[in-house]
Design a protein around this motif. Structure first.
Motif, PDB file in Angstrom:
ATOM      1  N   ASN A 113      -3.874   0.609  -2.239  1.00  5.74           N
ATOM      2  CA  ASN A 113      -3.554  -0.771  -1.849  1.00  5.74           C
ATOM      3  C   ASN A 113      -3.782  -1.708  -3.037  1.00  5.74           C
ATOM      4  OD1 ASN A 113      -5.236  -3.151   0.365  1.00  5.74           O
ATOM      5  ND2 ASN A 113      -3.082  -3.081  -0.166  1.00  5.74           N
TER       6      ASN A 113
ATOM      7  N   GLY B  86      -0.774  -3.742   3.205  1.00  7.35           N
ATOM      8  CA  GLY B  86      -1.921  -2.902   3.542  1.00  7.35           C
ATOM      9  C   GLY B  86      -2.965  -3.631   4.336  1.00  7.35           C
TER      10      GLY B  86
ATOM     11  N   HIS C 288      -7.346  -2.521  -4.386  1.00  3.64           N
ATOM     12  CA  HIS C 288      -8.296  -1.610  -3.724  1.00  3.64           C
ATOM     13  C   HIS C 288      -7.675  -0.226  -3.873  1.00  3.64           C
ATOM     14  CE1 HIS C 288      -9.527  -5.424  -2.234  1.00  3.64           C
ATOM     15  NE2 HIS C 288      -8.648  -5.499  -1.254  1.00  3.64           N
TER      16      HIS C 288
ATOM     17  N   CYS D 120       0.849  -1.190   0.000  1.00  9.36           N
ATOM     18  CA  CYS D 120       0.000   0.000   0.000  1.00  9.36           C
ATOM     19  C   CYS D 120       0.887   1.242   0.000  1.00  9.36           C
ATOM     20  CB  CYS D 120      -0.899  -0.028   1.235  1.00  9.36           C
ATOM     21  SG  CYS D 120      -2.162   1.250   1.296  1.00  9.36           S
ATOM     22  N   VAL D 121       0.561   2.185  -0.880  1.00  9.94           N
ATOM     23  CA  VAL D 121       1.362   3.408  -1.001  1.00  9.94           C
ATOM     24  C   VAL D 121       0.444   4.634  -1.011  1.00  9.94           C
ATOM     25  CG1 VAL D 121       3.255   2.291  -2.275  1.00  9.94           C
ATOM     26  CG2 VAL D 121       1.304   3.254  -3.538  1.00  9.94           C
TER      27      VAL D 121
ATOM     28  N   GLY E  60      -8.503   2.830  -4.355  1.00 10.78           N
ATOM     29  CA  GLY E  60      -8.910   4.050  -3.663  1.00 10.78           C
ATOM     30  C   GLY E  60      -8.103   4.288  -2.406  1.00 10.78           C
ATOM     31  N   ASP E  61      -7.546   3.217  -1.852  1.00  9.58           N
ATOM     32  CA  ASP E  61      -6.684   3.319  -0.673  1.00  9.58           C
ATOM     33  C   ASP E  61      -5.201   3.227  -1.026  1.00  9.58           C
ATOM     34  OD1 ASP E  61      -8.779   3.435   1.207  1.00  9.58           O
ATOM     35  OD2 ASP E  61      -9.072   1.268   1.046  1.00  9.58           O
TER      36      ASP E  61
END
Lengths: 476, 476
Positions: free
Chosen positions: A388, A426, A383, A354-355, A385-386
């Motif tokens: 991730n 994430g 995912h 996740c970044v 939007g996060d």
């Protein structure tokens, strides 16, 4: 003995827990099993890591069983590992030092729904699908949806999230309070049903994501959400990963209250077409969902249409009809199986990172190139939007060279994400698989984590060898 | 010495920190002050608790100053208390055992705004108004708004929230990562800019709300939010507190994405009428705010109108024009000063509690009756969307009988909230003022909190005597 890497402890080096097991047998009788097949099943891991079974498996009925078992194990310095349904992905359930597996599946009661407060209290063996089935007539739902039908207890342990997290948050956001059995067998509560509190340390958040290394969760109070009057789903295709990510970024920046926004790369779409006999355009694709009133969903879809047009997004089809929504999302729901079918005899190793969203396009693109250069097959689903995303590497786990290649890709992804001010995971957690990245991600903050671990579990009995390699006392 | 209640340590019992102060003077020169007035100002407390000044005040310029100061204090076992702007309400800044106050006000740089990621990194001395002023041209804002123009560092320490929390969450929800100086003077980072992570223990959430007892925050990375295209504000009046609370409850249950929903009781409205020369109906009143697109705000207001009509809500006037919105909210914004004016020479003691929303009407009503029966004046204002409310007791602090009466009311409110499965404080924190309720609220979970405290601060130098009374070593 001092610190031992998980994988090199062989049977002859394991402490002898026969006295502890005899004590447990006296207390629990038929609830305790030392059957080899049962033990192996509970050490099962959905990774390339070797199966490391516990010495015994205890099926518990209530919190008092858990407390009594932990107390006995603590007396004997015997490891204790809580087991939900076994869907964790980083070896969280392995027993590298042996010990007792506490199987929570029979603690599956939904204890109290408070419709007025939008809360529910459950036992840890309740699964997310079971909970939502139970809630079906209330107008409420529990939004956290990792791929598997995981147990709520396991989802607490790994700080799980899923496709709805972009709008509804992760387990860290939806858990109000926990009941936890501590290392010495005490039963404590970590919060109340109030929506917020400023009274002392946030033990609830400390327990969430601690992978059973600080306590065993025996009760969970969760926030629930109202099911929206209207739900709209859609998909659209982009020329490149960068275009798709740019569209996601603008959607988030405009604070569109999007409920789901999932990216499938071209390879994943190809896999879905083959698996489900579809004819989707084989380019990077976003699957989206809008929740709200009818007017609000309509407006969200309109704004989203304008956003994607800026980045070459095409063929945006969306619908609020349930059957049509299901049809549109079919490819996303079957992504895992579709990917696996790209190489039927291989194992699918799922990893995640996740970044910050501004680095997402770069991180996904570089990762895709890295996989391609390695010659492996690894579709990407995110995912997004996060910030991730997941890579599903299809690996012949009988081939050590392939495993090494896969590990290298995962290692480079972790490093890439951390260097972009992101995290090596994430939502899957550290377990055994990602311990090697903890130092780079956390630096000297690891000292604080380990001090907390030592303070709350002085005999190191709670899931030892997870999150980081642990020294464990040989004196059982 | 063993545990000493804060208030009974007199000067003759305080350890002598002259050697430590001499060492600090060598390192910091003019940055360090032992001036009595300066020390008293930094022990200032906005409660009935006595002023307990530190022995010295250090103005720090950067994280390295903080680290060096803490390291020296740790060597000498000298207490360290971080100071933002001094707006905490439960005696968090008092120095019951003397020691060093670290004044963070000069660490007020806004280090990095990431528009694409909706994040900002700030030093702890930045105030919330300063931050929002800085952001004014970006279309972004930071939503957490405790009454005072608090420092972000202080808001982290007390897990602050405010009127926007019902939609945007509290400090626990909007902090992505911290940089913290630990008890031995190390500088650690507790997270990344990724929106979510499953990598190890949640040190960020552990530090938030720990009131400076686990570390001193030197950098904060926050989530920001887009300013809505349209904002609508309004007020409406109800026959009873119960009716107003029922309307709030239904609003939340219907998942209306309301941005603010504040309750003022009849006495508070009366105070506002007097103070601002208004003519509002003197019954329980809700102040609300809707954020969204123009169409969405219109729709929210329409749904809200239907909700309040069910509970006798009247005269709902709302507007999206900024000047008119400000006029409508004027009474709410001036509530504190308006209340204080009800008894000009008295001090206003602000306390808070938080309960599940289903118990809110009962809790507020019983509290109002309790205050009335005591003969005190105590208007009630609440962030009722979260079940959180404040009582502002107007007390002659020169009159011990009145202080005792006020303390009794606060004690009964804390007990009432805890018995309703709520908390003795939703957003003000424990400090010195609410320690006596910790046992009832947390039971044996206190053991875990204290074990964590001992592990991370073995010499008990970080804000000792806060959250719970602490033993402190006399050997400086």
């Amino acid at each position: 003995m001092s610190s031992l890497p998980n994988s090199i402890m062989n049977d002859s080096m394991k402490p002898d827990y026969s006295t502890a097991i005899a004590d447990l047998k006296i207390r629990f009788g038929q609830q305790l099993s030392t059957n080899t097949a049962v033990c192996e099943q509970h050490g099962h891991t959905m990774t390339w890591l070797a199966n490391q079974p516990p010495d015994a498996v205890l099926t518990v009925q209530d919190k008092h069983d858990v407390a009594a078992a932990v107390e006995i194990c603590n007396q004997h310095h015997m490891p204790v590992i809580a087991f939900g349904i076994g869907s964790s992905l980083e070896g969280q359930l392995n027993a590298p030092f042996g010990g007792l597996c506490i199987d929570m599946h029979a603690m599956d009661a939904i204890l109290q729904v408070n419709n007025e407060d939008l809360t529910v209290t459950v036992q840890p063996g309740v699964t997310r699908e079971q909970l939502n089935h139970y809630l079906r007539d209330t107008g409420l739902f529990f939004p956290i949806d990792p791929g598997a039908n995981a147990s709520i207890g396991g989802m607490v342990a790994t700080r799980a999230s899923g496709t709805n997290a972009v709008r509804y948050g992760t387990m860290k956001d939806v858990v109000l309070a926990l009941e936890v059995v501590t290392a010495n067998g005490d039963i404590v509560r970590t919060g109340t049903r109030a929506k917020k509190s400023a009274a002392g340390y946030d033990l609830t958040r400390l327990m969430i994501g601690s992978e059973g290394t600080l306590g065993i969760v025996t009760e969970i109070t969760l926030k629930l959400f109202g099911i929206s009057e209207c739900i709209g789903s859609g998909i659209c295709h982009f020329p490149t990963i960068e275009d798709a990510c740019q569209a996601v970024m603008l959607t988030i920046q405009m604070c569109l209250p999007i409920a789901r926004i999932e990216l499938l790369d071209a390879l994943q779409i190809k896999a879905c077409n083959q698996y489900d006999n579809l004819s989707l355009t084989e380019t990077p694709t976003l699957f989206v969902e809008f929740h709200g009133t009818e007017a609000s969903v309509q407006e969200q879809a309109q704004i989203f249409t304008e956003i994607i047009e800026e980045f070459g997004g095409k063929d945006f089809s969306w619908d609020t009809n349930e059957a049509e929504r299901k049809r549109l999302w079919q490819a996303r729901h079957n992504a895992y199986h579709a990917s696996s079918a790209l190489r039927p005899k291989a194992s699918a190793l799922s990893t995640d990172a996740c970044v910050p969203i501004s680095r997402l396009a770069e991180c996904v693109s570089e990762t895709a190139k890295d996989i391609e250069a390695s010659g492996m097959i690894g579709p990407i689903v995110g995912h997004v939007g996060d910030g991730n995303f997941h890579v599903l590497l299809l690996v012949d786990t009988d081939n050590p060279t392939e495993i090494a290649t896969a590990e290298d890709i995962i290692g480079r992804l972790a490093k890439r994400a951390i260097e972009m001010d992101g995290t090596c995971t994430g939502e899957h957690g550290i377990g055994q698989g990602k311990q090697k990245y903890m130092q780079q991600e956390h630096g000297n903050a690891l000292v604080l984590m380990q001090a907390i671990k030592a303070a709350l579990d002085p005999n190191n009995i709670l899931n030892p060898g997870k999150i980081w390699p642990h020294p464990i006392s040989a004196s059982a």
